[in-house]
Scaffold this active site. Structure first.
Site, short mmCIF file in Angstrom:
data_model
loop_
_atom_site.label_atom_id
_atom_site.label_comp_id
_atom_site.label_asym_id
_atom_site.label_seq_id
_atom_site.Cartn_x
_atom_site.Cartn_y
_atom_site.Cartn_z
N ASP A 12 0.83 -1.21 0.00
CA ASP A 12 0.00 0.00 0.00
C ASP A 12 0.86 1.26 0.00
OD1 ASP A 12 -2.39 -1.47 0.04
OD2 ASP A 12 -2.23 -1.76 2.20
N ASP A 62 -6.62 -6.15 -4.39
CA ASP A 62 -7.55 -5.96 -3.28
C ASP A 62 -8.44 -4.75 -3.59
OD1 ASP A 62 -8.89 -5.84 -0.93
OD2 ASP A 62 -7.14 -5.48 0.34
N LYS A 64 -11.69 -4.92 -3.22
CA LYS A 64 -12.90 -5.06 -2.38
C LYS A 64 -14.15 -4.72 -3.20
CE LYS A 64 -10.63 -4.39 2.05
NZ LYS A 64 -9.25 -4.06 1.61
N ASP A 67 -20.16 -3.83 -5.88
CA ASP A 67 -21.15 -3.06 -6.64
C ASP A 67 -22.25 -4.00 -7.14
OD1 ASP A 67 -22.28 -0.91 -8.24
OD2 ASP A 67 -20.30 0.02 -8.10
N ASP A 69 -24.08 -6.38 -9.94
CA ASP A 69 -23.41 -7.41 -10.73
C ASP A 69 -22.79 -6.89 -12.03
OD1 ASP A 69 -25.93 -6.99 -11.80
OD2 ASP A 69 -26.46 -9.11 -11.97
N ALA A 70 -23.53 -6.04 -12.74
CA ALA A 70 -23.04 -5.55 -14.04
C ALA A 70 -21.75 -4.73 -13.87
CB ALA A 70 -24.10 -4.71 -14.72
N GLY A 175 0.73 -7.74 12.73
CA GLY A 175 1.70 -6.65 12.91
C GLY A 175 1.01 -5.38 13.36
N GLN A 177 -1.80 -3.98 12.97
CA GLN A 177 -3.16 -4.05 13.52
C GLN A 177 -3.24 -4.97 14.74
OE1 GLN A 177 -6.52 -4.22 10.65
NE2 GLN A 177 -4.96 -4.21 9.04
N GLY A 179 -2.36 -8.36 15.07
CA GLY A 179 -2.47 -9.82 14.91
C GLY A 179 -1.12 -10.52 15.02
N ARG A 195 2.20 -2.63 6.54
CA ARG A 195 3.05 -1.61 7.15
C ARG A 195 4.23 -2.15 7.94
NH1 ARG A 195 -1.94 1.20 9.87
NH2 ARG A 195 -2.62 -0.96 9.64
O1 C5P Z 1 -0.53 -2.47 6.96
P1 C5P Z 1 -1.32 -3.70 7.32
O2 C5P Z 1 -0.46 -4.91 7.56
O3 C5P Z 1 -2.31 -3.46 8.42
O4 C5P Z 1 -2.15 -4.01 5.97
C1 C5P Z 1 -3.24 -4.89 5.91
C2 C5P Z 1 -3.76 -4.91 4.49
O5 C5P Z 1 -4.86 -5.77 4.39
C3 C5P Z 1 -4.25 -3.57 3.97
O6 C5P Z 1 -3.96 -3.54 2.58
C4 C5P Z 1 -5.74 -3.60 4.19
O7 C5P Z 1 -6.40 -2.80 3.25
C5 C5P Z 1 -6.03 -5.06 3.95
N1 C5P Z 1 -7.22 -5.66 4.53
C6 C5P Z 1 -7.48 -5.63 5.88
N2 C5P Z 1 -8.62 -6.26 6.36
C7 C5P Z 1 -9.41 -6.94 5.52
C8 C5P Z 1 -9.12 -6.99 4.16
C9 C5P Z 1 -8.00 -6.35 3.70
O8 C5P Z 1 -6.70 -5.07 6.66
N3 C5P Z 1 -10.42 -7.63 5.97
#
Ligand code: C5P
Length: 212
Positions: A12, A62, A64, A67, A69-70, A175, A177, A179, A195
């Site tokens: 990212d 990614d 995501k 929208d 279907d079309a 990391g 976030q 986890g 990150r």
């Molecule tokens: O920087 P970090 O390790 O947090 O990045 C996590 C990546 O996963 C980001 O690109 C974020 O948009 C993506 N993501 C997420 N949760 C989801 C789906 C995708 O954090 N459920």
């Protein structure tokens, strides 16, 4: 999908030069990257082929996709035409929208990942209550690839229980976030890390430490 070291780099960053710089540093440990809106909007979809050609990476887009279907069909067409190996779509939009993505992925003989529940705290409000149903819908539709959170292992396990051991789950949220990679991989097939790698002073070392 066969992913080296079960580690996907979420790339990212905001420019091609930053992307190439990070890829150069981690290319020994990684063969699959995830590109999202930050890089695709900054550099256009051509960045997919550029990184594939230069590093031989597999690219998961990614976007995501969420929208009607079309429109989903058109988004997936453009993404696979640009060289993506897989695309991530949202499940909350329902089976017709997801089916449109699946049809295009099948046409290109590429892969679709169904996003069940996101990894950030805000996902608890709207997405989490629907996530089990989204996973069940995916199974009913024959989808084999899923995205589920590394930040809530109980929820990751719930999703695993629904989709079964044969499904392939990739998990973001390791990391930055909060986890834990090792615990996540007891349930998931691969982790997605952004990150903690690309913001590290030494991305190569960050990668190697994660793999340890
Ligand atoms: O920087 P970090 O390790 O947090 O990045 C996590 C990546 O996963 C980001 O690109 C974020 O948009 C993506 N993501 C997420 N949760 C989801 C789906 C995708 O954090 N459920």
């Amino acid at each position: 999908m066969n992913i080296k070291n079960n580690l996907i780099l979420a790339l990212d960053v905001g420019s091609e030069s930053e992307a190439i710089d990070i890829c150069e540093k981690v290319k020994e440990s990684i063969d699959t990257i995830k590109i999202g809106y930050p890089l695709a909007l900054a550099e256009g979809l051509e960045i997919i082929k550029k990184l594939k050609d230069k590093f031989g990476f597999k690219v998961i887009c990614d976007f995501k996709v969420a929208d009607i279907d079309a429109t989903n069909e058109k988004i997936c067409e453009e993404t696979f035409k640009a060289g993506a190996d897989a695309i991530i779509c949202h499940g909350f939009v329902g089976p017709d929208s997801v089916q449109a993505c699946l049809d295009v992925a099948n046409k290109y003989e590429k892969e679709l990942f169904l996003l069940t529940e996101m990894s950030h705290p805000g996902a608890k409000k709207f997405l989490q209550p629907a996530a089990d149903e989204i996973a069940k819908m995916g199974i009913k539709m024959g989808i084999t690839n899923y995205v589920a959170p590394a930040t809530r292992l109980d929820r990751l396990q719930d999703i695993r229980n629904i989709v079964g051991e044969d499904a392939y789950i990739i998990s973001p949220g390791v990391g930055k976030q909060g986890g834990d990679g090792k615990k996540t991989l007891e349930i998931s097939n691969a982790i997605i890390v952004g990150r903690s790698i690309y913001e590290a002073e030494n991305p190569k070392e960050a990668c190697e430490n994660l793999l340890k």
